[in-house]
Enzyme design. Structure first.
Site, PDB file in Angstrom:
ATOM      1  CD  GLU A 159      -3.471   1.834   0.033  1.00 21.64           C
ATOM      2  OE1 GLU A 159      -3.924   1.986   1.192  1.00 21.64           O
ATOM      3  OE2 GLU A 159      -2.442   1.183  -0.218  1.00 21.64           O
ATOM      4  CD  GLU A 216      -0.347   3.380   3.398  1.00 21.05           C
ATOM      5  OE1 GLU A 216      -0.095   2.773   4.453  1.00 21.05           O
ATOM      6  OE2 GLU A 216      -1.497   3.566   2.989  1.00 21.05           O
TER       7      GLU A 216
HETATM    8  O1  IFM Z   1      -4.479  -2.414   4.157  1.00 20.95           O
HETATM    9  C1  IFM Z   1      -3.793  -1.216   4.243  1.00 20.95           C
HETATM   10  C2  IFM Z   1      -2.777  -1.091   3.137  1.00 20.95           C
HETATM   11  O2  IFM Z   1      -1.906  -2.156   3.117  1.00 20.95           O
HETATM   12  C3  IFM Z   1      -1.987   0.171   3.287  1.00 20.95           C
HETATM   13  N1  IFM Z   1      -2.857   1.301   3.416  1.00 20.95           N
HETATM   14  C4  IFM Z   1      -3.918   1.232   4.376  1.00 20.95           C
HETATM   15  C5  IFM Z   1      -4.715  -0.029   4.143  1.00 20.95           C
HETATM   16  C6  IFM Z   1      -5.893  -0.102   5.140  1.00 20.95           C
HETATM   17  O3  IFM Z   1      -5.429  -0.101   6.444  1.00 20.95           O
END
Ligand code: IFM
Length: 470
Positions: free
Chosen positions: A369, A189
């Site tokens: 994710e 990210e």
């Molecule tokens: O916990 C975070 C992660 O570190 C990065 N992506 C989003 C998740 C949820 O907010």
């Protein structure tokens, strides 16, 4: 044939390819995933490890926010650094094919650019061996936000030297683990890091400046591309873990549509376009002119082996002349949200996968994710019935399945997250895990969603609750 078929609907042929609304499909329908589809879970070093001062780890820019330095202060994490064997056993029980975790840069090189800490490398060496012994494929992310403090003191991601330090660090990790780890994700990210840290001062290092934001974004893009090129070796695969979600206008007006397009160009596409198209969106070209050097674009553009998509929910924008860039992000009141205030909308995931198929050459994709925070309750009989999370995941798996049935090259899905973990600024107040962690004694309690996912993985099929409910 355009792609291998990793997924297939077990409903009557044609239903999914004509993209029916979920409720139009018969209640007994189930969705099937091919054996080659990789089911996984994701975590991040800083959010689970603890042991911030153990065995020579150096400080990261997040340490002070999360942990008190006071002697005897409670460890706010889940102690994975100490309990990793138990955690790998839980992952094995879950039955996952793949596990995405991150390596903590300050555990391997305490000051980011100097001496290597062998004990740090040893930890990940043991973890990788344990995963492989459990028949779980490791997907290794090199950087999930925990920048060594010493590098921040030199400018962090505003300093091009951080890119060089990152490439060196990546090489050191690859020298040690590259004989066993085949899947590499340099950065998790980049948008969150650059935007949260340098555009809106929401995350460390708390900067709020548009030029700084573009600079950090470019250096993160460069770091990713440079590592992909420096570590390339036969049998190794490189991918991303990128925030991708639809950005929608609140109102159906030209102003709001333009606002959404500008927001897209200055956020999600600021990272996607230079990687896959070799150029920044036109809206930021002027702003990038003094930052980008000759040759940078060629380093950043890469034929990735997979594009990792981190998806939680769509974003909504409206045009507001006083707002930065004239765009304001809002959440329409009427929409359902998670505990973290994220709009629940599985169609958004479908749209992302469709956009990649239609406008970015249909790259191989993993959902790196996806998950949701809900207020979980551990009952007296030791259970956590997180049916909201099960519904959320089922609807998103169904949306992903539908996109694949319509031609998106989806290869796998990593749920965020394996365990309740330290959710950045809000700690344990937002729980995302399939496994509940007791804040005091760190006991691990698999939730109902763990059992649901376990059954899905074992059978490779499931019936989305939406198909039954509506
Ligand atoms: O916990 C975070 C992660 O570190 C990065 N992506 C989003 C998740 C949820 O907010």
């Amino acid at each position: 044939m355009r792609r291998r078929s990793f997924l297939a609907g077990s409903t009557a042929a044609g239903l999914l390819t004509t993209a029916p609304a979920l409720h139009a499909v018969a209640a007994e329908s189930s969705l099937r995933f091919d054996r080659k589809f990789a089911f996984g879970v994701s975590t991040a070093a800083f959010q689970i490890e603890g042991g911030l001062k153990a065995d020579g780890r150096g400080p990261s820019i997040w340490d002070k926010i999360a942990a008190s330095d006071a002697p005897g202060a409670p460890d706010p994490f889940i102690g994975h650094y100490y309990r990793w064997r138990d955690d790998v056993a839980l992952l094995k029980h879950l039955g996952i094919d793949a596990y995405r975790f991150s390596v903590a840069w300050p555990r391997v090189i305490p000051d980011g650019a100097g001496a290597v800490n062998p004990a740090g490398l040893d930890f990940y060496d043991r973890l990788v061996d344990a995963l492989l012994a459990a028949k779980i494929t490791p997907y290794l992310c090199l950087y999930h936000w925990d920048l060594p403090v010493a590098l921040q003191q030199r400018g962090g991601w505003l300093d091009r030297g951080t890119v060089d330090a990152f490439v060196r660090y990546a090489g050191i990790v690859a020298d040690r683990l590259g004989d066993r780890v085949k899947h590499w994700i340099p950065v998790n990210e980049a948008l969150s890091i650059a935007y949260g840290g340098y555009a809106i001062a929401f995350y460390p290092p708390w900067v709020s400046d548009f030029h700084a934001y573009l600079t950090a974004a470019h250096h993160l893009n460069l770091a990713q591309g440079a590592v992909m090129k420096a570590l390339a070796a036969p049998g190794r695969q490189f991918g991303t873990a990128m925030c991708l979600y639809p950005i929608r206008p609140v109102y159906d007006t030209k102003d709001d549509q333009d606002a959404a397009t500008l927001r897209e160009a200055t956020t999600t596409k600021l990272f996607l376009d230079p990687l896959l198209r070799g150029r920044y969106p036109a809206a930021v070209e002027d702003g990038m002119a003094s930052i980008v050097r000759d040759g940078d674009s060629a380093i950043i553009r890469h034929d990735v082996d997979f594009l990792g998509v981190n998806y939680y929910g769509p974003e909504y924008c409206t045009a507001v002349s006083q707002a930065p860039l004239g765009v304001d992000k809002v959440t329409p009141q009427s929409l359902p949200v998670t505990q973290g205030g994220i709009v629940i909308d599985a169609d958004g995931l479908y749209e992302v996968l469709r956009d990649l198929r239609d406008h970015y050459g249909n790259p191989p994709v993993y959902i790196t994710e996806n998950g949701a925070a809900f207020p979980d309750v551990l009952t007296d009989d030791g259970k956590v019935d997180d049916h909201s999370r099960v519904d959320y995941l089922a609807e998103h798996f169904a949306a992903a399945h539908r996109a694949h049935a319509e031609g998106a090259d989806l290869r796998g899905y990593f749920v965020w997250s394996a365990f309740d973990n330290y959710e950045w600024l809000v700690g344990f107040n937002n729980r995302y895990g399939l496994v509940y962690i007791d804040g005091q004694d760190k006991t691990r309690v698999p939730k109902a969603s763990f059992d649901w996912y376990r059954r899905l993985i074992a059978s490779r099929r499931f019936t989305p609750p939406a198909l039954v409910r509506r």
